[in-house]
Design an enzyme around this catalytic site. Structure first.
Site, PDB file in Angstrom:
ATOM      1  CG  ASP A  79      94.769  59.762  20.778  1.00 57.37           C
ATOM      2  OD1 ASP A  79      94.688  58.779  21.528  1.00 57.37           O
ATOM      3  OD2 ASP A  79      93.786  60.236  20.169  1.00 57.37           O
ATOM      4  NE  ARG A 126      83.473  58.941  23.220  1.00 55.14           N
ATOM      5  CZ  ARG A 126      84.584  58.572  23.872  1.00 55.14           C
ATOM      6  NH1 ARG A 126      84.937  57.304  23.941  1.00 55.14           N
ATOM      7  NH2 ARG A 126      85.325  59.468  24.473  1.00 55.14           N
ATOM      8  CG  HIS A 142      87.855  63.829  22.917  1.00 54.04           C
ATOM      9  ND1 HIS A 142      86.690  63.980  23.647  1.00 54.04           N
ATOM     10  CD2 HIS A 142      88.511  62.768  23.482  1.00 54.04           C
ATOM     11  CE1 HIS A 142      86.653  63.061  24.599  1.00 54.04           C
ATOM     12  NE2 HIS A 142      87.736  62.328  24.518  1.00 54.04           N
ATOM     13  CD  GLN A 149      91.145  63.479  27.474  1.00 58.10           C
ATOM     14  OE1 GLN A 149      90.344  62.584  27.581  1.00 58.10           O
ATOM     15  NE2 GLN A 149      91.997  63.783  28.451  1.00 58.10           N
ATOM     16  CB  CYS A 161      93.097  61.528  25.581  1.00 56.19           C
ATOM     17  SG  CYS A 161      93.126  60.431  24.142  1.00 56.19           S
ATOM     18  NE  ARG A 221      87.077  63.829  29.590  1.00 61.64           N
ATOM     19  CZ  ARG A 221      86.764  62.876  28.700  1.00 61.64           C
ATOM     20  NH1 ARG A 221      87.688  62.019  28.313  1.00 61.64           N
ATOM     21  NH2 ARG A 221      85.564  62.810  28.165  1.00 61.64           N
TER      22      ARG A 221
END
Ligand code: CP
Ligand code: NVA
Length: 306
Positions: free
Chosen positions: A219, A104, A131, A134, A259, A287
């Site tokens: 988001d 990340r 991402h 996700q 997310c 996830r």
């Protein structure tokens, strides 16, 4: 042989992506039945986090432990990365010692540079650009609730950020229509918009984007690394909240996803995220399952590929 990496949804074919999602649901059912499935004893996952995380860290670390292996958490604060060791050198050394690497970070180019020198598969755990892990969880969640996403309509409301970019990748790979409502100056990546042409509409009005949608998603207005833009973003995103008025435009059985972490009262109202159409807890749990399926796919000797 060069390892397979997962830096974007384009790194797997649509058939491979569907395989991973099916496998995720199988692993989830087995996990829920309390079955032990630990095919990777002694395998080690290295996890580099240059940004904060709750879900990504715990799902990868717990997932690898459940598969029989172990994970190492690495942050710039206590590795030589934080003291300027080149990412290429770190990559060569780390990948000679572990079987998989998850990163990340901020710049997507840094992830690509790491992957180019890595002898182990590299997984993107979020960059400023996208991402993809996700999205695997989001798609698993939608498919588990509504059976198929092909030909459906997804509404993205808000910032054209890393998550929005990955929704563009997903529209291409899973063949759905994506309507994006973003304020001027906050549109997603132009290259991805072009690549998704025919499957994407860029709008300004959240109500128009949500009309008849099967999935509504959003988001945060302020992604990690954008903290100094807080005031201007708070102003720019007024009117870009997913609330009951926006959800009322969507199909009556539309699902809401986010997310997480979420800011109730900003990009989403509490009524929506805590309401009956919200599947955010399933989404977060997935996830774990989908990344176990992904790691199994990427590890040599993993489950049979499609
Ligand atoms: N959704 C997500 O990636 O959450 P974390 O930042 O907690 O990992
Ligand atoms: N867009 C958010 C996603 C967090 C999981 C960020 O980059 O901070």
């Amino acid at each position: 042989m060069k390892p397979r990496h997962f830096l974007s949804l384009f790194d797997l074919t649509p058939a491979e992506l569907h395989h991973v999602l099916r496998r995720a649901s199988e692993l989830k059912a087995r996990y829920r039945r309390g079955e032990r499935y630990a095919p990777f004893p002694q395998k080690v996952l290295g996890m580099i986090f240059e940004k904060a995380s709750t879900r990504t860290r715990v799902s990868f670390e717990a997932g690898m432990a459940q598969l029989g292996g172990s994970a190492i958490f690495l942050s710039p604060r206590d590795t030589q990365l934080g003291r300027g060791e080149p990412i290429e050198d770190t990559s060569r050394v780390l990948s000679s010692m572990v079987d998989l690497v998850m990163i990340r970070t901020f710049e997507h180019a840094k992830l690509e540079r790491f992957a180019a020198c890595s002898s182990a598969p590299v997984i993107n755990g979020l960059t400023d650009y996208n991402h993809p892990c996700q999205l695997l969880a989001d798609l698993q969640t939608f498919i588990e609730h509504r059976s198929d996403i092909r030909g459906r309509t997804v509404a993205w409301i808000g910032d054209g950020n890393n998550m929005c970019n990955s929704y563009l990748e997903a529209a291409c790979q899973f063949d759905f229509q994506l309507r994006i409502a973003a304020p001027p100056g906050y549109e997603p990546d132009t290259g991805l918009l072009n690549r998704a042409a025919g499957r994407v509409k860029l709008l300004r009005d959240p109500l128009a984007a949500a009309e008849n949608a099967d999935l509504v998603t959003t988001d945060v207005w302020l992604s990690m690394g954008r903290e100094e833009e807080q005031l201007q973003r708070q102003r720019a995103f007024v009117g870009y909240q997913v609330n009951t008025t926006v959800m009322a435009q969507a199909k009556p059985d539309a699902i809401f996803l986010h997310c997480l972490p979420a800011h109730r009262g900003e990009e989403v109202s509490a009524e929506v995220i805590d309401g009956p159409q919200s599947q955010v807890w399933d989404e977060a749990e997935n996830r774990l399952h989908v990344q176990k399926a992904l790691m199994e796919f990427l590890l040599p000797g993993g489950n049979e590929k499609p």
